[in-house]
Design a protein around this motif. Structure first.
Motif, PDB file in Angstrom:
ATOM      1  N   ILE A  79       0.834  -1.204   0.000  1.00 24.73           N
ATOM      2  CA  ILE A  79       0.000   0.000   0.000  1.00 24.73           C
ATOM      3  C   ILE A  79       0.867   1.251   0.000  1.00 24.73           C
ATOM      4  O   ILE A  79       0.614   2.211  -0.733  1.00 24.73           O
ATOM      5  N   LEU A  80       1.914   1.248   0.815  1.00 26.71           N
ATOM      6  CA  LEU A  80       2.800   2.410   0.891  1.00 26.71           C
ATOM      7  C   LEU A  80       3.513   2.645  -0.431  1.00 26.71           C
ATOM      8  O   LEU A  80       3.671   3.786  -0.872  1.00 26.71           O
ATOM      9  N   ILE A  81       3.954   1.567  -1.081  1.00 28.22           N
ATOM     10  CA  ILE A  81       4.663   1.699  -2.363  1.00 28.22           C
ATOM     11  C   ILE A  81       3.726   2.242  -3.432  1.00 28.22           C
ATOM     12  O   ILE A  81       4.122   3.069  -4.263  1.00 28.22           O
ATOM     13  N   LEU A  82       2.466   1.796  -3.419  1.00 26.71           N
ATOM     14  CA  LEU A  82       1.491   2.321  -4.373  1.00 26.71           C
ATOM     15  C   LEU A  82       1.343   3.831  -4.207  1.00 26.71           C
ATOM     16  O   LEU A  82       1.330   4.578  -5.189  1.00 26.71           O
ATOM     17  N   GLY A  83       1.250   4.285  -2.951  1.00 29.53           N
ATOM     18  CA  GLY A  83       1.176   5.720  -2.693  1.00 29.53           C
ATOM     19  C   GLY A  83       2.423   6.431  -3.169  1.00 29.53           C
ATOM     20  O   GLY A  83       2.361   7.548  -3.682  1.00 29.53           O
ATOM     21  N   GLY A  84       3.588   5.766  -3.013  1.00 28.60           N
ATOM     22  CA  GLY A  84       4.836   6.367  -3.465  1.00 28.60           C
ATOM     23  C   GLY A  84       4.907   6.513  -4.967  1.00 28.60           C
ATOM     24  O   GLY A  84       5.497   7.468  -5.477  1.00 28.60           O
ATOM     25  N   LEU A  85       4.291   5.578  -5.697  1.00 29.24           N
ATOM     26  CA  LEU A  85       4.273   5.685  -7.159  1.00 29.24           C
ATOM     27  C   LEU A  85       3.365   6.824  -7.620  1.00 29.24           C
ATOM     28  O   LEU A  85       3.640   7.502  -8.602  1.00 29.24           O
ATOM     29  N   LEU A  86       2.258   7.023  -6.904  1.00 26.93           N
ATOM     30  CA  LEU A  86       1.338   8.112  -7.255  1.00 26.93           C
ATOM     31  C   LEU A  86       1.937   9.472  -6.937  1.00 26.93           C
ATOM     32  O   LEU A  86       1.735  10.441  -7.678  1.00 26.93           O
ATOM     33  N   PHE A  87       2.678   9.555  -5.823  1.00 29.45           N
ATOM     34  CA  PHE A  87       3.271  10.813  -5.387  1.00 29.45           C
ATOM     35  C   PHE A  87       4.781  10.609  -5.230  1.00 29.45           C
ATOM     36  O   PHE A  87       5.239  10.081  -4.213  1.00 29.45           O
ATOM     37  N   PRO A  88       5.572  10.998  -6.235  1.00 29.17           N
ATOM     38  CA  PRO A  88       7.013  10.671  -6.249  1.00 29.17           C
ATOM     39  C   PRO A  88       7.775  11.129  -5.014  1.00 29.17           C
ATOM     40  O   PRO A  88       8.606  10.383  -4.498  1.00 29.17           O
ATOM     41  N   LEU A  89       7.535  12.349  -4.546  1.00 27.24           N
ATOM     42  CA  LEU A  89       8.261  12.816  -3.377  1.00 27.24           C
ATOM     43  C   LEU A  89       7.893  12.031  -2.128  1.00 27.24           C
ATOM     44  O   LEU A  89       8.729  11.811  -1.250  1.00 27.24           O
ATOM     45  N   VAL A  90       6.634  11.604  -2.061  1.00 34.34           N
ATOM     46  CA  VAL A  90       6.216  10.755  -0.952  1.00 34.34           C
ATOM     47  C   VAL A  90       6.958   9.420  -1.020  1.00 34.34           C
ATOM     48  O   VAL A  90       7.395   8.876  -0.004  1.00 34.34           O
ATOM     49  N   GLY A  91       7.119   8.890  -2.234  1.00 33.71           N
ATOM     50  CA  GLY A  91       7.867   7.652  -2.403  1.00 33.71           C
ATOM     51  C   GLY A  91       9.301   7.788  -1.943  1.00 33.71           C
ATOM     52  O   GLY A  91       9.851   6.893  -1.288  1.00 33.71           O
ATOM     53  N   ALA A  92       9.942   8.913  -2.279  1.00 34.07           N
ATOM     54  CA  ALA A  92      11.317   9.145  -1.840  1.00 34.07           C
ATOM     55  C   ALA A  92      11.401   9.225  -0.320  1.00 34.07           C
ATOM     56  O   ALA A  92      12.320   8.663   0.302  1.00 34.07           O
ATOM     57  N   SER A  93      10.424   9.915   0.289  1.00 34.06           N
ATOM     58  CA  SER A  93      10.430  10.006   1.756  1.00 34.06           C
ATOM     59  C   SER A  93      10.149   8.650   2.389  1.00 34.06           C
ATOM     60  O   SER A  93      10.635   8.350   3.484  1.00 34.06           O
TER      61      SER A  93
END
Length: 458
Positions: free
Chosen positions: A420-434
């Motif tokens: 779930i977290l990785i999916l969110g990171g793909l949608l929001f790149p900076l969130v994925g980096a964090s």
């Protein structure tokens, strides 16, 4: 959030379920650690900005408010002349009074290349005073809200905080779920001296305000640097930056609307058309004729007129009232006065309309006073949630320890949560980096603690 398995507030049955609860709790803690300082700042500045017109009119009453007179207003050219007499420079923008008791605003560039806004009484043409352009108290609050004062890196942090706020709400609802409990579900127990009071206050407030947090996070994303910029390009389409399907069949300059003044989000990338003189000796129609043309076209009160700055420049009249359907941008040929582009909310594509609706509601405009009061209450609730989370953590943290929730005994339970977290990171790149940074932090914490729980039970 507290752990039902350790507080007697309910029982998480089964080792697998208990481990998954711990994994969610652990990441809820990390999300809060990252987001809560931003939520407090955004909530306070956002609550103030909801009442920007009211606050600015009060704080700057000597500049922004005039006595209503039963007389015609003076011509825009006369107001501009008075402003230039008081503050020499070059006029670049005229703002029509949005209300009968409001002043007109003339924005000009000084010899030192500074922008100044001069306020003029529209009934007699008298200058009321001046401020630096965007120098009102509410512009200061707006820049604090967006962290614009602190550079692009700080603004990127807001994008990260927005994505993690959504994670915070999702994990918080999972932790709140009753699981057989009756107390602390929709009511607050005990007194402020006890930790359970702060737990219940945090959980119950989150239940009622969680949806608003998600809405504000999503509708705030269009202003972000990375995600917002890419979605803006997609939403604008490919026709000179105007919404897809709208034909723009006039000569265009390389200047963008957003380079001249603050425009609607959908039209930020739209290019400004050019005036074409049929005769080399053609004369510009002038500001008074341009204002009359905008009035005939039915622009809402409070429109801005951006003055042409070159022989090919245009008179641009944008207006963004609370009613989305009254949003409009009109470009006039400076020689003929013809409307080269006339763009309104109804011309936007489906994505643009939904995004503008969300932005308008986010700013407290779409539904009037009810919109303002609802979001103001939500801002207060978010501050209460943030404070209660800090107090709850302080009351339960071990001495001289960060107090990270315990590591699940079976690390495989992280897999579903990570997906779930990785999916969110793909949608929001900076969130994925964090997310990658937080994973590294979690690994380091586990290594330093030897995998032992860092939180004491109730």
């Amino acid at each position: 959030m507290t752990n039902p398995a350790s507080t007697g507030q309910g029982t998480v049955s089964g080792t697998g379920q208990s481990d998954f609860y711990r994994a969610v709790w652990r990441w809820h803690f990390y999300a809060g650690l990252l987001v809560l300082p931003f939520l407090i700042t955004l909530s306070i500045t956002g609550a103030l900005y909801l009442f920007r017109d009211e606050i600015d009119s009060f704080v700057h009453a000597d500049l922004k408010r005039v006595a209503i007179q039963h007389a015609e207003t003076v011509a825009p050219s006369q107001m501009i002349a008075a402003a230039l007499d008081a503050q020499p420079g070059q006029a670049v923008k005229f703002t029509d009074p949005p209300r009968p008791d409001a002043s007109a605003e003339i924005t000009l560039t000084t010899a030192g290349n500074e922008r100044v806004t001069v306020y003029v009484d529209p009934y007699d043409g008298q200058v009321l005073g001046a401020l630096p352009d965007r120098g009102t108290v509410m512009w200061t609050v707006r820049y604090l809200h967006s962290l614009r004062y602190f550079g692009p890196f700080a603004r990127a942090l807001i994008e990260i905080a927005g994505g993690w706020s959504i994670l915070l709400v999702g994990t918080g609802i999972f932790l709140w779920w009753p699981r057989g409990r009756k107390g602390g579900v929709v009511s607050v127990r005990a007194t402020p001296r006890r930790r359970v009071f702060w737990r219940d206050l945090h959980a119950v407030t989150g239940l009622f305000v969680g949806g608003v947090i998600v809405f504000l996070a999503i509708t705030g994303m269009p202003w972000s640097n990375v995600w917002g910029g890419k979605v803006n390009e997609w939403a604008n389409g490919s026709n000179f930056g105007y919404p897809s399907g709208v034909r723009v069949d006039v000569p265009m300059s390389d200047q963008k609307l957003n380079d001249t003044f603050k425009t609607s989000w959908v039209l930020e990338q739209a290019r400004v058309p050019e005036s074409v003189a049929a005769d080399g000796a053609a004369q510009a129609i002038g500001i008074d004729a341009a204002a009359a043309a905008f009035d005939r076209l039915g622009l809402h009160d409070g429109y801005v007129i951006s003055l042409p700055r070159s022989p090919s420049g245009v008179y641009t009249g944008p207006v963004y009232p609370d009613d989305l359907h009254q949003q409009r941008v009109v470009h006039l040929d400076q020689y003929s006065g013809a409307a080269l582009v006339d763009m309104g909310y109804d011309d936007y594509g489906p994505a643009g309309k939904w995004l503008e609706f969300g932005i308008n509601t986010h700013m407290g405009q779409q539904f009037g006073l009810a919109n303002q009061l609802l979001l103001f209450a939500a801002c207060l609730a978010i501050v209460a949630m943030s404070v209660s989370a800090a107090v709850m953590w302080w009351k339960r943290r071990p001495a001289r320890r960060l107090g990270v929730p315990p590591v699940p005994s079976d690390p495989r339970v992280f897999r579903g949560l990570m997906a779930i977290l990785i999916l969110g990171g793909l949608l929001f790149p900076l969130v994925g980096a964090s997310l990658l940074a937080m994973l590294a932090l979690d690994w380091a914490v586990r290594r330093l603690s030897g995998g032992k729980p860092q939180i004491r039970s109730a």
